[in-house]
Design a protein around this motif. Structure first.
Motif, PDB file in Angstrom:
ATOM      1  N   GLU A 109     124.774  39.994   6.363  1.00  0.00           N
ATOM      2  CA  GLU A 109     125.924  40.181   5.834  1.00  0.00           C
ATOM      3  C   GLU A 109     126.247  42.249   6.467  1.00  0.00           C
ATOM      4  O   GLU A 109     127.302  43.021   6.882  1.00  0.00           O
ATOM      5  CB  GLU A 109     126.198  41.048   4.382  1.00  0.00           C
ATOM      6  CG  GLU A 109     126.394  39.613   3.619  1.00  0.00           C
ATOM      7  CD  GLU A 109     127.356  39.523   2.256  1.00  0.00           C
ATOM      8  OE1 GLU A 109     127.612  40.818   1.950  1.00  0.00           O
ATOM      9  OE2 GLU A 109     127.107  38.295   1.340  1.00  0.00           O
ATOM     10  N   ALA A 142     129.644  39.436   7.762  1.00  0.00           N
ATOM     11  CA  ALA A 142     130.461  40.228   6.678  1.00  0.00           C
ATOM     12  C   ALA A 142     130.643  38.761   5.760  1.00  0.00           C
ATOM     13  O   ALA A 142     131.571  37.737   6.254  1.00  0.00           O
ATOM     14  CB  ALA A 142     131.463  40.907   6.922  1.00  0.00           C
ATOM     15  N   PRO A 143     131.466  39.121   4.388  1.00  0.00           N
ATOM     16  CA  PRO A 143     132.021  37.655   3.476  1.00  0.00           C
ATOM     17  C   PRO A 143     132.953  37.763   4.526  1.00  0.00           C
ATOM     18  O   PRO A 143     133.916  36.532   3.955  1.00  0.00           O
ATOM     19  CB  PRO A 143     131.739  38.417   2.417  1.00  0.00           C
ATOM     20  CG  PRO A 143     130.645  39.667   2.451  1.00  0.00           C
ATOM     21  CD  PRO A 143     131.067  39.994   3.947  1.00  0.00           C
TER      22      PRO A 143
END
Length: 162
Positions: A138, A110-111
């Motif tokens: 993501e 994930a970011p």
């Protein structure tokens, strides 16, 4: 005599390889044709060595049949020491029996995973160097769609003459 139960999960926390403490933990389990890894970093060389043993032991115990894909979800922090990432590259490049090699590998980062953007190019290079299809996603949903496509491709690929 009852049949031998396959291990449900394996973890690097169950392995000790040196006097130094591994940084990070990786849990491993199989769901259908997906070998899941949940990796919580940061990671060091000792963790990578523990991962190699945990993964080998799990694969020997489960003996996956047919095509399978590995999906690693990175939690919290993706950073690795330079020695750790070099060791990971060496382990990934080492020869393995065919039934212990996935047809593809996906990472889910994930970011908000610390160091994800720093480590992504290094992971991409490791998998390119060994010639294995690899993608970073993501979300697990996106990784699952890609993994299913990789499995379908492997199942429908013509087999080489022997």
């Amino acid at each position: 005599m009852s049949p031998v139960a396959k291990p449900k999960k394996r973890s690097t926390s169950q392995i000790k390889t040196s006097q130094f403490t591994p940084h990070g933990v990786v849990d491993i389990w199989m769901e259908g044709s997906l070998m899941h890894y949940e990796a919580t970093g940061p990671f060091n060389t000792e963790l990578v060595d523990c991962l190699a043993i945990a993964q080998r032991d799990y694969l020997l115990a489960t003996r996956p049949q047919g095509a399978w894909v590995s999906v690693c979800t990175v939690v919290g922090n993706a950073m690795s020491s330079p020695d750790g990432i070099a060791r990971y590259a060496a382990i990934m490049a080492a020869p393995k029996p065919d039934n212990m090699i996935p047809v593809a590998t996906a990472f889910v980062m994930a970011p908000d995973v610390e160091g994800g953007s720093i480590m992504a190019p290094q992971f991409t290079k490791i998998y390119a160097d060994i010639g294995r299809p690899f993608q970073i996603f993501e979300t697990m949903a996106a990784a699952q769609v890609w993994a299913d496509a990789m499995l379908e491709q492997a199942r429908t690929a013509p087999t080489a003459p022997t």
